[in-house]
Motif scaffolding. Structure first.
Motif, PDB file in Angstrom:
ATOM      1  N   CYS A  10      -4.646 -32.823  21.772  1.00  0.00           N
ATOM      2  CA  CYS A  10      -3.057 -33.030  21.280  1.00  0.00           C
ATOM      3  C   CYS A  10      -2.805 -34.394  21.504  1.00  0.00           C
ATOM      4  CB  CYS A  10      -2.458 -31.655  22.053  1.00  0.00           C
ATOM      5  SG  CYS A  10      -0.453 -31.950  21.582  1.00  0.00           S
ATOM      6  N   ARG A  11      -1.931 -35.005  20.582  1.00  0.00           N
ATOM      7  CA  ARG A  11      -1.393 -36.199  20.448  1.00  0.00           C
ATOM      8  C   ARG A  11       0.091 -35.921  20.113  1.00  0.00           C
ATOM      9  NH1 ARG A  11      -6.251 -37.569  16.998  1.00  0.00           N
ATOM     10  NH2 ARG A  11      -6.646 -35.233  17.437  1.00  0.00           N
ATOM     11  N   ILE A  12       0.700 -34.971  21.017  1.00  0.00           N
ATOM     12  CA  ILE A  12       2.262 -35.015  20.959  1.00  0.00           C
ATOM     13  C   ILE A  12       2.821 -35.694  22.205  1.00  0.00           C
ATOM     14  CG2 ILE A  12       4.304 -33.595  20.915  1.00  0.00           C
ATOM     15  CD1 ILE A  12       2.562 -31.810  19.146  1.00  0.00           C
ATOM     16  N   CYS A  13       2.392 -35.410  23.383  1.00  0.00           N
ATOM     17  CA  CYS A  13       2.734 -36.014  24.633  1.00  0.00           C
ATOM     18  C   CYS A  13       1.797 -36.552  25.407  1.00  0.00           C
ATOM     19  CB  CYS A  13       3.702 -35.213  25.154  1.00  0.00           C
ATOM     20  SG  CYS A  13       3.180 -33.632  25.652  1.00  0.00           S
ATOM     21  N   GLU A  14       1.682 -36.997  26.461  1.00  0.00           N
ATOM     22  CA  GLU A  14       0.682 -37.807  27.366  1.00  0.00           C
ATOM     23  C   GLU A  14      -0.238 -37.007  28.251  1.00  0.00           C
ATOM     24  OE1 GLU A  14       2.623 -41.507  29.018  1.00  0.00           O
ATOM     25  OE2 GLU A  14       4.270 -40.929  27.995  1.00  0.00           O
ATOM     26  N   ARG A  41      -8.195 -27.342  30.870  1.00  0.00           N
ATOM     27  CA  ARG A  41      -8.569 -26.224  31.232  1.00  0.00           C
ATOM     28  C   ARG A  41      -7.958 -24.875  30.883  1.00  0.00           C
ATOM     29  NH1 ARG A  41      -7.853 -28.501  36.299  1.00  0.00           N
ATOM     30  NH2 ARG A  41      -6.597 -26.586  36.783  1.00  0.00           N
ATOM     31  N   GLY A  42      -7.758 -24.844  29.378  1.00  0.00           N
ATOM     32  CA  GLY A  42      -7.230 -23.838  28.783  1.00  0.00           C
ATOM     33  C   GLY A  42      -5.483 -23.745  28.902  1.00  0.00           C
ATOM     34  N   PHE A  43      -4.957 -24.916  29.376  1.00  0.00           N
ATOM     35  CA  PHE A  43      -3.555 -25.007  29.009  1.00  0.00           C
ATOM     36  C   PHE A  43      -3.233 -25.781  27.888  1.00  0.00           C
ATOM     37  CE2 PHE A  43       0.329 -27.443  29.770  1.00  0.00           C
ATOM     38  CZ  PHE A  43       1.220 -26.436  29.801  1.00  0.00           C
ATOM     39  N   ALA A  44      -2.275 -25.490  27.017  1.00  0.00           N
ATOM     40  CA  ALA A  44      -1.633 -26.133  26.252  1.00  0.00           C
ATOM     41  C   ALA A  44       0.162 -25.587  25.909  1.00  0.00           C
ATOM     42  CB  ALA A  44      -2.162 -26.398  24.722  1.00  0.00           C
ATOM     43  N   CYS A  45       0.971 -26.733  25.848  1.00  0.00           N
ATOM     44  CA  CYS A  45       2.297 -26.249  25.642  1.00  0.00           C
ATOM     45  C   CYS A  45       2.711 -25.692  24.452  1.00  0.00           C
ATOM     46  CB  CYS A  45       3.205 -27.435  26.084  1.00  0.00           C
ATOM     47  SG  CYS A  45       3.553 -28.723  24.824  1.00  0.00           S
ATOM     48  N   PRO A  46       3.702 -24.835  24.121  1.00  0.00           N
ATOM     49  CA  PRO A  46       4.200 -24.433  23.034  1.00  0.00           C
ATOM     50  C   PRO A  46       3.943 -25.423  21.841  1.00  0.00           C
ATOM     51  CG  PRO A  46       5.851 -23.721  24.379  1.00  0.00           C
ATOM     52  CD  PRO A  46       4.622 -24.868  25.122  1.00  0.00           C
ATOM     53  N   LYS A  47       4.319 -26.724  21.949  1.00  0.00           N
ATOM     54  CA  LYS A  47       4.452 -27.879  20.899  1.00  0.00           C
ATOM     55  C   LYS A  47       3.106 -28.184  20.564  1.00  0.00           C
ATOM     56  CE  LYS A  47       6.334 -31.032  23.289  1.00  0.00           C
ATOM     57  NZ  LYS A  47       6.689 -30.282  24.634  1.00  0.00           N
ATOM     58  N   GLY A  48       2.097 -28.240  21.357  1.00  0.00           N
ATOM     59  CA  GLY A  48       0.616 -28.337  20.599  1.00  0.00           C
ATOM     60  C   GLY A  48       0.273 -27.226  19.855  1.00  0.00           C
ATOM     61  N   ILE A  49       0.274 -25.813  20.454  1.00  0.00           N
ATOM     62  CA  ILE A  49      -0.035 -24.598  19.294  1.00  0.00           C
ATOM     63  C   ILE A  49       0.733 -24.501  18.204  1.00  0.00           C
ATOM     64  CG2 ILE A  49      -0.081 -22.441  19.452  1.00  0.00           C
ATOM     65  CD1 ILE A  49      -1.977 -23.908  21.618  1.00  0.00           C
ATOM     66  N   ALA A  50       2.203 -25.064  18.212  1.00  0.00           N
ATOM     67  CA  ALA A  50       3.037 -24.868  16.836  1.00  0.00           C
ATOM     68  C   ALA A  50       2.726 -26.104  15.935  1.00  0.00           C
ATOM     69  CB  ALA A  50       4.352 -25.105  17.447  1.00  0.00           C
ATOM     70  N   ILE A 601      24.180 -37.935  29.860  1.00  0.00           N
ATOM     71  CA  ILE A 601      22.607 -38.087  29.857  1.00  0.00           C
ATOM     72  C   ILE A 601      21.965 -37.391  29.029  1.00  0.00           C
ATOM     73  CG2 ILE A 601      22.868 -38.590  32.432  1.00  0.00           C
ATOM     74  CD1 ILE A 601      21.669 -36.082  32.991  1.00  0.00           C
ATOM     75  N   GLY A 602      20.573 -37.848  28.796  1.00  0.00           N
ATOM     76  CA  GLY A 602      19.882 -37.061  27.784  1.00  0.00           C
ATOM     77  C   GLY A 602      19.023 -36.062  28.677  1.00  0.00           C
ATOM     78  N   MET A 603      18.329 -35.146  28.039  1.00  0.00           N
ATOM     79  CA  MET A 603      17.367 -34.313  28.500  1.00  0.00           C
ATOM     80  C   MET A 603      16.341 -33.759  27.701  1.00  0.00           C
ATOM     81  SD  MET A 603      19.660 -30.619  28.443  1.00  0.00           S
ATOM     82  CE  MET A 603      18.299 -29.827  28.680  1.00  0.00           C
ATOM     83  N   ARG A 604      15.087 -33.341  28.220  1.00  0.00           N
ATOM     84  CA  ARG A 604      13.993 -32.984  27.612  1.00  0.00           C
ATOM     85  C   ARG A 604      14.235 -31.473  27.286  1.00  0.00           C
ATOM     86  NH1 ARG A 604       9.315 -36.023  26.796  1.00  0.00           N
ATOM     87  NH2 ARG A 604       8.664 -34.295  25.761  1.00  0.00           N
ATOM     88  N   GLU A 605      13.586 -31.123  26.462  1.00  0.00           N
ATOM     89  CA  GLU A 605      13.655 -29.540  26.126  1.00  0.00           C
ATOM     90  C   GLU A 605      12.006 -28.971  25.811  1.00  0.00           C
ATOM     91  OE1 GLU A 605      17.302 -27.993  23.996  1.00  0.00           O
ATOM     92  OE2 GLU A 605      16.375 -29.728  22.797  1.00  0.00           O
ATOM     93  N   LEU A 606      11.524 -28.152  26.482  1.00  0.00           N
ATOM     94  CA  LEU A 606      10.196 -27.613  26.254  1.00  0.00           C
ATOM     95  C   LEU A 606       9.617 -27.586  25.052  1.00  0.00           C
ATOM     96  CD1 LEU A 606       7.536 -26.736  28.037  1.00  0.00           C
ATOM     97  CD2 LEU A 606       8.567 -24.497  27.679  1.00  0.00           C
ATOM     98  N   LYS A 607      10.283 -26.965  24.064  1.00  0.00           N
ATOM     99  CA  LYS A 607      10.132 -26.917  22.459  1.00  0.00           C
ATOM    100  C   LYS A 607      10.723 -28.121  21.726  1.00  0.00           C
ATOM    101  CE  LYS A 607       9.265 -21.790  22.747  1.00  0.00           C
ATOM    102  NZ  LYS A 607      10.009 -20.327  22.250  1.00  0.00           N
ATOM    103  N   SER A 608      10.947 -29.131  22.373  1.00  0.00           N
ATOM    104  CA  SER A 608      11.402 -30.305  21.147  1.00  0.00           C
ATOM    105  C   SER A 608      10.694 -31.595  21.752  1.00  0.00           C
ATOM    106  CB  SER A 608      12.643 -30.301  21.161  1.00  0.00           C
ATOM    107  OG  SER A 608      13.381 -31.165  20.538  1.00  0.00           O
ATOM    108  N   HIS A 609      10.303 -32.229  20.709  1.00  0.00           N
ATOM    109  CA  HIS A 609       9.892 -33.821  21.231  1.00  0.00           C
ATOM    110  C   HIS A 609      10.370 -34.822  20.148  1.00  0.00           C
ATOM    111  CE1 HIS A 609       7.152 -36.621  23.246  1.00  0.00           C
ATOM    112  NE2 HIS A 609       6.721 -36.962  22.173  1.00  0.00           N
ATOM    113  N   ASN A 615      10.909 -29.076  12.489  1.00  0.00           N
ATOM    114  CA  ASN A 615      10.692 -28.155  11.205  1.00  0.00           C
ATOM    115  C   ASN A 615       9.755 -27.161  11.464  1.00  0.00           C
ATOM    116  OD1 ASN A 615      12.142 -28.544   8.565  1.00  0.00           O
ATOM    117  ND2 ASN A 615       9.934 -28.644   7.516  1.00  0.00           N
ATOM    118  N   ALA A 616       9.152 -26.900  12.652  1.00  0.00           N
ATOM    119  CA  ALA A 616       8.431 -25.892  13.122  1.00  0.00           C
ATOM    120  C   ALA A 616       9.353 -24.622  13.501  1.00  0.00           C
ATOM    121  CB  ALA A 616       7.477 -26.228  14.062  1.00  0.00           C
TER     122      ALA A 616
END
Length: 722
Positions: A10-14, A41-50, A601-609, A615-616
């Motif tokens: 995945c090349r969405i985050c680090e 080892r078998g982990f990926a977040c929702p963004k990578g799958i989406a 302040i800003g904040m991160r969300e699990l399903k947003s980058h 558009n997913a």
């Protein structure tokens, strides 16, 4: 046709988690986590799958588009688009010189080695002065702090997560972000492992984030990190808790730093930070007493008024407590490509060698602050920005003063965007050129091996042939360069760097430069390289291809390397550069305007980058864009949970839904960025929300001076019912 399965990453985050792509008839069918990846080892977040939805999105731009006189886009051939762009560029250069050309590149470019290399090659070959990036909204302050401390912009220590006993995190939420400027798949597991072995994780943040809920939380007022860090140093020095032996061995300027922080006692800083003096003293003592401790800060610390100072003080804390370049502390990884070493020889990447026309800001990694880009377009005079390219970026959604920038983009003589979608930024472009996704190109994560507590890398072949007529960014850049008579890597610093690499290669000789050949050359001559057979266990592109699931390069980062990392002549960490001492001496409590009593302040969300995943459908369905507000602040403003509220600053206003939560410290409101799409992609536009950067200032006086960081955290606001 039988489906085939292809390992990639995945090349969405680090974290760069391993993925398995299922491909059938040339189309992507599915992405799933790679169980054979050595670290994720078998982990990926929702963004990578989406990302399957992004890859197959019917709204992707797949053919070159040209905007007509009526404002509508029409499909044209690549040759037509490139020839017309070339002709218009030559006319602009003839009238105004190459100093009128510019480029903005966004965060995803960091995940494409060929894109990054060709931007740099084109910039230097064409003599571009106007270069901007997402870095001034993200991480450039970290590089400037490294320059001041170590004499090397690209030398960045990371926390040794697998061996530390005490991790102090400031302004970071890795349970959601998965880590940044530290490349560690399954980082949540690594953090919980610290506590399982008897250690501690302390999170300093104005919000009780998802990470803070799992560990210890110290609530701090927005944009006051510099005062808190200075207070921690004051206590350590005042109580004699510093590691004197480590400082004698590693550092210069200790006495000057001690004097500079002496006034920041916990009693003095408490009214500014909101952190009780006893809490500060206990935290300082515990940090100094821990056998192995690491200090880590991220985006929350990078976007305030003193961003470079904060990044500097984070490393200074590590040094003063004896935790710099020590196991379990803050450690320096080895780069895949010897960028720092080559730069020390060639001086390719410097700090402040040139300064911006507007605001007189120093260049950082050959870029200027994106916050001044609109004014560079609209301010007449020599060097005015007249032709702009954007790639992998949506600056109208990510740069302060979004309306100002959107209006300025319409004034350009030529505006060309290389992108996957039509966005708020490129809807007024003259040409939109279709780029490949990360699954349609080969790749290796060049910048990230040095940031991995367990050093590893992975090479991936293209999973898919490009859809439609999409092309790789490097190919597009190369064609544009050719049409104005320049070729990346053929002269100037790039040619010297390439010559330096070839000099190390037995029998190396000139050839037409292509990304894979350049990559292999750089890998083989780099710190992990095989030196063309001279180092038995070294890497090459051929070797990486034999490990499609990724390759662990070492069990851990080697320590005891500080004298090699530091590029100052005395090989000592500088704890008292004049820029930092001056800023500490002038540091004053932020002014309070009764008309704008709160801070955003800003904040991160699990399903947003950032802005580009909206558009997913699986990521935006059943979600809302909301402001997180402490109940007491909401009561003062007359706002109830679920109400629409108006958030105003001296620079603009937005409306969002209010969500009340005691996770916020009083006086601070959190609103995610990247929302409020109004053009192009329909699902993203339908998701609604507001562009929080409408609240931010582009006045050069509001841009951080040392690194040109945009002021996005701690901006004064007020709340009212909508």
């Amino acid at each position: 046709m039988t489906a085939r399965e292809v390992p990639t990453y995945c090349r969405i985050c680090e974290p760069l988690c391993g993925l398995i792509a299922t491909v059938e008839d040339g189309r992507l069918v599915q992405l799933r986590p790679d169980k054979q990846h050595p670290l994720s080892r078998g982990f990926a977040c929702p963004k990578g799958i989406a990302f399957t939805e992004v890859q197959n999105d019917p709204e992707r731009v797949l053919y070159p588009l040209r905007r007509g006189a009526d404002g509508a886009f029409e499909r044209v051939s690549w040759e037509t688009a490139l020839d017309e762009i070339g002709a218009r560029l030559r006319a602009i250069i003839g009238a105004h010189g190459r100093e009128s050309l510019g480029w903005y590149f966004g965060n995803p470019s960091s995940f494409s080695y060929s894109h990054t290399l060709w931007i740099v090659g084109f910039q230097l070959a064409a003599g571009l002065r106007h270069v901007y990036s997402a870095g001034s909204q993200d991480v450039n302050n970290r590089f400037v702090a490294s320059h001041l401390l170590y004499g090397s912009l690209t030398s960045v220590p990371v926390p040794d997560l697998d061996h530390t006993d005490f991790l102090l995190m400031v302004g970071a939420n890795p349970v959601v972000s998965h880590g940044s400027v530290v490349s560690a798949p399954r980082i949540r597991d690594k953090l919980t492992d610290i506590t399982k072995r008897g250690g501690r994780v302390v999170v300093v943040d104005p919000r009780r984030t998802e990470t803070a809920r799992l560990f210890e939380h110290v609530g701090v007022r927005a944009d006051t990190d510099a005062w808190l860090l200075a207070a921690l140093l004051q206590v350590i020095f005042d109580e004699g808790l510093e590691d004197a032996a480590a400082l004698r061995e590693q550092a210069a300027g200790v006495a000057e730093l001690r004097r500079a922080v002496a006034r920041f006692t916990p009693e003095v800083t408490a009214p500014v930070t909101g952190v009780d003096p006893d809490t500060v003293r206990t935290l300082a003592r515990d940090l100094a007493a821990a056998p192995r401790a690491a200090v880590y800060g991220r985006t929350g610390t990078c976007l305030g008024r003193h961003a470079t100072l904060v990044a500097f003080l984070i490393d200074a804390l590590a040094a003063v407590t004896g935790n710099l370049d020590r196991p379990g502390g803050c450690v320096f990884g080895k780069e895949l490509v010897a960028v720092s070493e080559l730069n020390a020889r060639l001086g390719l990447i410097k700090y402040g060698k040139t300064r911006s026309r507007i605001g007189d800001f120093p260049e950082v990694l050959r870029t200027f602050p994106a916050a001044i880009m609109a004014k560079e377009i609209t301010t007449p005079g020599p060097g005015q920005l007249r032709a702009l390219f954007t790639s992998a970026g949506n600056p109208v959604q990510s740069v302060p003063g979004s309306d100002e920038l959107a209006a300025a983009l319409r004034e350009l003589d030529l505006f060309v965007s290389i992108d996957l979608y039509l966005t708020d930024s490129n809807r007024t472009a003259d040409y939109v050129l279709p780029a490949t996704t990360f699954l349609e190109r080969d790749d290796v994560p060049l910048p990230f091996a040095a940031l991995a507590p367990v050093p590893y890398t992975q090479y991936t072949e293209p999973v898919l042939e490009p859809y439609g007529e999409a092309r790789q960014e490097w190919e597009i850049i190369d064609e544009i360069a050719r049409r104005i008579g320049v070729q990346p890597f053929t002269f100037g610093p790039p040619a010297r760097m390439l010559g330096e690499l070839r000099r190390r290669v037995p029998g190396g000789r000139a050839a037409r430069v292509r990304p894979r050949a350049l990559l292999d050359l750089a890998l083989r001559t780099g710190p992990y390289g095989d030196r063309f057979g001279l180092r038995r266990n070294g890497i090459s592109l051929r070797k990486l291809r034999r490990h499609p699931h990724g390759l662990v390069l070492a069990d851990r980062i080697t320590t005891g390397v500080l004298r090699k990392v530091v590029q100052h002549k005395d090989r000592r960490v500088r704890l008292a550069p004049p820029e930092i001492i001056t800023e500490l001496s002038e540091l004053a409590a932020p002014p309070i305007d009764p008309a704008y009593p709160l801070r955003i302040i800003g904040m991160r969300e699990l399903k947003s980058h950032n802005s580009w995943m909206h558009n997913a459908d699986s990521l935006v369905a059943r979600r809302e864009h909301a402001a997180r507000i402490h109940p007491k602040d909401a009561a003062v403003a007359g706002i109830a949970d679920g109400d629409r509220c108006r958030v105003s600053s001296p620079h603009g206003a937005i409306e969002v839904t209010a969500r009340l939560t005691e996770d916020m410290t009083e006086g601070t409101v959190a609103v995610p960025h990247g929302w409020g799409h109004t053009a192009g992609w329909r699902r993203a536009t339908a998701a609604g929300g507001a562009n929080v950067n409408l609240l931010m200032s582009t006045d050069p006086a509001d841009v951080e001076r040392l690194a040109g960081m945009s002021h996005l955290n701690g901006v004064p606001i007020r709340l009212d019912p909508a």
